[in-house]
Write an enzyme that holds these catalytic residues in place. Structure first.
Site, PDB file in Angstrom:
ATOM      1  N   CYS A   2      25.399  -0.209   2.793  1.00 39.12           N
ATOM      2  CA  CYS A   2      24.643  -0.186   4.049  1.00 39.12           C
ATOM      3  C   CYS A   2      23.943   0.965   4.408  1.00 39.12           C
ATOM      4  O   CYS A   2      24.192   2.156   4.148  1.00 39.12           O
ATOM      5  CB  CYS A   2      25.943  -0.057   4.860  1.00 39.12           C
ATOM      6  SG  CYS A   2      26.934  -1.716   4.762  1.00 39.12           S
ATOM      7  N   TRP A  74      25.503  -4.369   3.339  1.00 34.33           N
ATOM      8  CA  TRP A  74      26.166  -4.919   2.096  1.00 34.33           C
ATOM      9  C   TRP A  74      27.364  -5.326   2.149  1.00 34.33           C
ATOM     10  O   TRP A  74      28.395  -4.604   2.467  1.00 34.33           O
ATOM     11  CB  TRP A  74      26.120  -3.619   1.081  1.00 34.33           C
ATOM     12  CG  TRP A  74      26.341  -3.797  -0.311  1.00 34.33           C
ATOM     13  CD1 TRP A  74      25.543  -4.273  -1.312  1.00 34.33           C
ATOM     14  CD2 TRP A  74      27.692  -3.784  -1.154  1.00 34.33           C
ATOM     15  NE1 TRP A  74      25.984  -4.678  -2.555  1.00 34.33           N
ATOM     16  CE2 TRP A  74      27.312  -4.370  -2.331  1.00 34.33           C
ATOM     17  CE3 TRP A  74      28.724  -3.434  -0.647  1.00 34.33           C
ATOM     18  CZ2 TRP A  74      28.320  -4.370  -3.380  1.00 34.33           C
ATOM     19  CZ3 TRP A  74      29.582  -3.572  -1.575  1.00 34.33           C
ATOM     20  CH2 TRP A  74      29.733  -4.051  -3.103  1.00 34.33           C
ATOM     21  N   ASN A  99      28.235   1.982   8.762  1.00 35.92           N
ATOM     22  CA  ASN A  99      28.346   2.090   7.279  1.00 35.92           C
ATOM     23  C   ASN A  99      29.742   2.474   6.938  1.00 35.92           C
ATOM     24  O   ASN A  99      30.140   3.496   7.371  1.00 35.92           O
ATOM     25  CB  ASN A  99      27.472   2.918   6.617  1.00 35.92           C
ATOM     26  CG  ASN A  99      27.337   3.184   5.331  1.00 35.92           C
ATOM     27  OD1 ASN A  99      28.204   2.602   4.748  1.00 35.92           O
ATOM     28  ND2 ASN A  99      26.749   4.122   4.765  1.00 35.92           N
ATOM     29  N   GLU A 482      26.192   3.100 -22.051  1.00 33.91           N
ATOM     30  CA  GLU A 482      25.141   3.072 -21.119  1.00 33.91           C
ATOM     31  C   GLU A 482      24.086   2.038 -21.203  1.00 33.91           C
ATOM     32  O   GLU A 482      23.743   1.408 -20.103  1.00 33.91           O
ATOM     33  CB  GLU A 482      24.415   4.384 -20.940  1.00 33.91           C
ATOM     34  CG  GLU A 482      23.219   4.593 -20.205  1.00 33.91           C
ATOM     35  CD  GLU A 482      23.243   4.300 -18.541  1.00 33.91           C
ATOM     36  OE1 GLU A 482      24.644   4.081 -18.126  1.00 33.91           O
ATOM     37  OE2 GLU A 482      22.480   4.275 -17.743  1.00 33.91           O
ATOM     38  N   LYS A 486      23.355  -1.044 -18.534  1.00 32.84           N
ATOM     39  CA  LYS A 486      22.155  -1.099 -18.001  1.00 32.84           C
ATOM     40  C   LYS A 486      21.658  -2.860 -18.326  1.00 32.84           C
ATOM     41  O   LYS A 486      20.969  -3.334 -17.388  1.00 32.84           O
ATOM     42  CB  LYS A 486      20.892  -0.423 -18.937  1.00 32.84           C
ATOM     43  CG  LYS A 486      20.916   0.877 -18.479  1.00 32.84           C
ATOM     44  CD  LYS A 486      19.939   1.236 -17.207  1.00 32.84           C
ATOM     45  CE  LYS A 486      20.410   2.101 -16.273  1.00 32.84           C
ATOM     46  NZ  LYS A 486      21.871   2.318 -15.967  1.00 32.84           N
ATOM     47  N   GLU A 489      23.687  -4.973 -15.679  1.00 30.16           N
ATOM     48  CA  GLU A 489      23.129  -4.778 -14.490  1.00 30.16           C
ATOM     49  C   GLU A 489      21.998  -5.543 -14.152  1.00 30.16           C
ATOM     50  O   GLU A 489      21.834  -6.065 -13.052  1.00 30.16           O
ATOM     51  CB  GLU A 489      22.795  -3.400 -14.156  1.00 30.16           C
ATOM     52  CG  GLU A 489      24.130  -2.235 -13.975  1.00 30.16           C
ATOM     53  CD  GLU A 489      23.669  -0.841 -13.572  1.00 30.16           C
ATOM     54  OE1 GLU A 489      23.870  -0.432 -12.620  1.00 30.16           O
ATOM     55  OE2 GLU A 489      22.938  -0.257 -14.360  1.00 30.16           O
ATOM     56  N   HIS A 505      38.606  -4.124 -35.277  1.00 27.59           N
ATOM     57  CA  HIS A 505      39.692  -4.055 -34.665  1.00 27.59           C
ATOM     58  C   HIS A 505      39.635  -4.925 -33.452  1.00 27.59           C
ATOM     59  O   HIS A 505      40.408  -5.151 -32.343  1.00 27.59           O
ATOM     60  CB  HIS A 505      40.355  -2.814 -33.896  1.00 27.59           C
ATOM     61  CG  HIS A 505      40.592  -1.656 -35.011  1.00 27.59           C
ATOM     62  ND1 HIS A 505      41.569  -1.924 -35.893  1.00 27.59           N
ATOM     63  CD2 HIS A 505      39.838  -0.688 -35.610  1.00 27.59           C
ATOM     64  CE1 HIS A 505      41.489  -0.797 -36.777  1.00 27.59           C
ATOM     65  NE2 HIS A 505      40.444  -0.070 -36.581  1.00 27.59           N
ATOM     66  N   LYS A 604      22.778   0.796  -4.565  1.00 21.97           N
ATOM     67  CA  LYS A 604      22.647   1.965  -5.059  1.00 21.97           C
ATOM     68  C   LYS A 604      23.513   2.900  -5.255  1.00 21.97           C
ATOM     69  O   LYS A 604      23.745   3.704  -5.704  1.00 21.97           O
ATOM     70  CB  LYS A 604      21.017   2.319  -4.781  1.00 21.97           C
ATOM     71  CG  LYS A 604      20.340   3.702  -5.167  1.00 21.97           C
ATOM     72  CD  LYS A 604      20.181   3.538  -6.634  1.00 21.97           C
ATOM     73  CE  LYS A 604      19.828   4.929  -7.154  1.00 21.97           C
ATOM     74  NZ  LYS A 604      19.679   4.887  -8.836  1.00 21.97           N
TER      75      LYS A 604
END
Ligand code: G6P
Length: 609
Positions: A2, A74, A99, A482, A486, A489, A505, A604
């Site tokens: 928000c 949001w 918010n 990471e 990415k 996302e 494993h 974000k």
């Protein structure tokens, strides 16, 4: 997440509100709205589309006024439908944006319903609007500030709000407790926003509100009261000139722009490190570093992976025991406190609710020494910690973090060197060598970015897949994590990362000739082990996509695609290896046609739990 904008000025403020919302779009949202006081009554326009669409509707509705509030929402409580979009009204008298999350909204809702308030939304926010209205009705002075103060005392949870009342047409009130809010002061008006960037060009000076502050804005000035109701004098800061433009320029997306900004931001970040000294972390760092025996790093998302990468550096370079924990886990578990452990919070925004709460929790249970490594200098985390290090990447707009990550790694590497030097493990020669490596990083990053055309070819293939595996070992394992994050996302391809030695494993069971296996292959001491793991993949038909340092002797062959990076870059190698993975995610998302900068369901700055 928000975003709030509020304004009171001697001119029409609708443009300021919609432009502010446009600049907050990067935080992630699923509905938006604007309310102004027009001809003596609050009027609003709300939309479940983008801010550009809202701005058109606002124009069609001929909205105008000199006070107003606006919001990007949001969804948390209630679906992203128009009725739940802010501003929320109470009896056409109060207009409010919020918010955060009000934890005790249910009992308050029951109480207000019993008092005759009709609820038009499923939001927790509506409770605040009605509560302010009711409190004001009960008070003979009918003063909005008094009503806001009293109403806020009844709320549990985190919030930032901006509110105006029909019968007080000359002021907007803002308040914060747990969610960010900044006051902007301009020549012809005063403003509120979740983030100073929303007001850039409109306000010249800023006040970053403290926890519990309430700000009363009129055209003539700003009056701030603290949580006890006393007048508070907060530091006024001039707008920071930032040479990293927030406009897109020649790029297609902010993420692409931010990936390509990395040589420049890393150059800035390394330029200011001319020698390794505790003073880089603040005046109190020398003493604090001498009193600690271990580190506890807390973070979320991409920042968590930079912290995980740094653990390898802290232990190998500084010889300091290091624990890394996801903030949302740490804050709720019973942990054993070592008061000699320094808590390091790592965050792009400095406002992530879980990391902030984890920091406060650590302080409450007895951690005295705290350090924030953040990209936003005036953020809550920077203000709550004993020591601070600003990563200086400039505004990051793309939801998927890129340049903030690489600059965090630079900061964490500098911290490892500093602690190593303080502990007598980094010699003058080691320091000089490390500084040379740091200062050469921008050039090395440029040579990795030049690999983009080869990565585009990989992205074409990857975009047709539903799943991918990422493998790395040692300090490159968090980089594999990471890379997988990415890809998930922004391209929505399901991806998982494993330490390559763990393959047998479990994950090997899902390796077929349909499975792309993206492998990070630095020319380090684990190379031969990694080559064996790659054989295990090939033997099951898995398709290898290998990012190999020069000198690894890994060649392209049937089922093995190789992109060759420059020679091994020593301990800083993760900073180079993450860049092709950012580009791979970016181009895969472009091929799949997703909304790269605003991926579905994500935000974000995650300012709610
Ligand atoms: C969100 C963002 C991520 C970010 C994470 C932590 O999930 O989409 O890009 O890594 O929050 O944010 P922080 O600001 O604390 O680094």
């Amino acid at each position: 997440m928000c975003g709030i904008v509020g304004a009171v000025a001697q001119r029409d403020i609708v443009g300021v509100l919609t432009e502010g919302l446009r600049r907050l779009e990067y935080r992630g949202y699923d509905s938006c709205g604007v309310a102004v006081l027009q001809h003596g009554a609050p009027r609003r326009v709300r939309s479940i589309e983008r801010v550009a669409n809202l701005a058109e509707q606002v124009e069609d509705a001929r909205l105008s006024g000199t006070i107003g509030v606006a919001h990007t929402r949001w969804a948390t409580h209630g679906a992203p439908i128009t009725d739940n979009a802010h501003p929320i009204f109470s009896r056409d008298e109060i207009a409010l944006v919020h918010n955060g999350i009000i934890e005790n909204h249910e009992p308050l809702r029951d109480e207000l319903k019993a008092l005759g308030y009709a609820f038009e939304s499923d939001t927790d926010t509506e409770v605040i609007a009605h509560l302010i209205h009711h409190t004001r009705e009960e008070d003979a002075s009918r003063d909005l500030l008094t009503a806001v103060q009293r109403a806020l005392q009844r709320l549990r949870g985190a919030y930032a709000i901006a509110v105006f009342a029909k019968s007080e047409p000359d002021r907007v009130i803002g308040a914060r407790a747990g969610s960010p809010l900044v006051v902007g002061m301009g020549e012809r008006g005063n403003y509120l926003a979740s983030d100073a960037m929303a007001l850039s060009g409109t306000a010249e000076h800023f006040i970053f509100l403290e926890e519990g502050d309430i700000a009363v804005l009129s055209c003539n000035g700003v009056h701030i009261v603290d949580r006890d109701g006393a007048t508070a004098h907060r530091e006024v800061q001039a707008q920071h000139a930032n040479h990293y433009a927030t406009e897109l320029g020649p790029y297609r997306h902010y993420m692409q722009k931010e990936i390509f900004e990395q040589p420049d931001v890393v150059a800035d970040a390394t330029e200011r490190v001319r020698s390794i000294t505790p003073a880089l972390f603040g005046a109190k760092a020398q003493r604090a570093f001498s009193e600690i025996d271990s580190l506890l790093l807390l973070a979320c998302g991409t920042s968590y992976y930079s912290a995980l990468t740094a653990k390898y550096w802290f232990e190998s370079i500084a010889g300091i025991p290091t624990q890394v924990e996801i903030a949302s886990e740490y804050r709720y578990r019973e942990s054993v406190v070592n008061p000699c452990a320094m808590v390091v919070v790592v965050s792009q925004s400095g406002e992530t609710a879980d990391t902030l709460a984890a920091l406060k929790h650590a302080q409450e249970i007895g951690h005295h020494h705290t350090l924030a490594i953040c990209n936003v200098p005036h953020s809550s985390m920077m203000r709550l910690t004993e020591l601070h290090y600003s990563t200086g990447a400039g505004p990051e707009i793309g939801v998927a973090s890129t340049k903030a990550f690489t600059t965090q790694l630079v900061a964490l590497f500098v911290l490892a060197l500093t602690l190593g030097k303080e502990r007598g493990r980094v010699s003058t020669d080691d320091e000089a060598h490390a500084l040379r490596q740091l200062h050469h990083l921008p050039a090395a990053l440029n040579s990795v970015l030049a690999l983009e055309p080869q990565i585009v070819a990989w992205a074409q293939a990857l975009a047709r897949k539903d799943h991918a595996l990422f493998l790395g070992r040692g300090v490159h394992y968090p980089i594999a994590l990471e890379g997988a994050l990415k890809l998930k996302e922004i391209s929505y391809v399901h991806a998982e990362a494993y330490p390559a030695g763990e393959l047998k494993h479990g994950p090997l069971a899902i390796v077929t000739n349909e499975m792309p296996v993206i492998t990070i292959a630095p020319n380090d001491t684990l190379l031969e082990k990694l080559k064996s793991n790659m054989q295990e993949v090939r033997a099951r038909g898995g398709q290898l996509y290998v990012l190999a340092d020069a000198g690894t002797k890994i060649e392209s062959s049937d089922g093995v695609r190789v992109i060759q990076l420059p020679g091994h870059y020593g301990p800083l190698s993760p900073i180079l290896h993450v860049v092709p993975l950012q580009l791979l995610a970016y181009h895969t998302a472009c091929v799949r046609g997703t909304d790269v900068d605003k991926p579905r369901n994500l935000a974000k700055s995650v300012t709610v739990e």
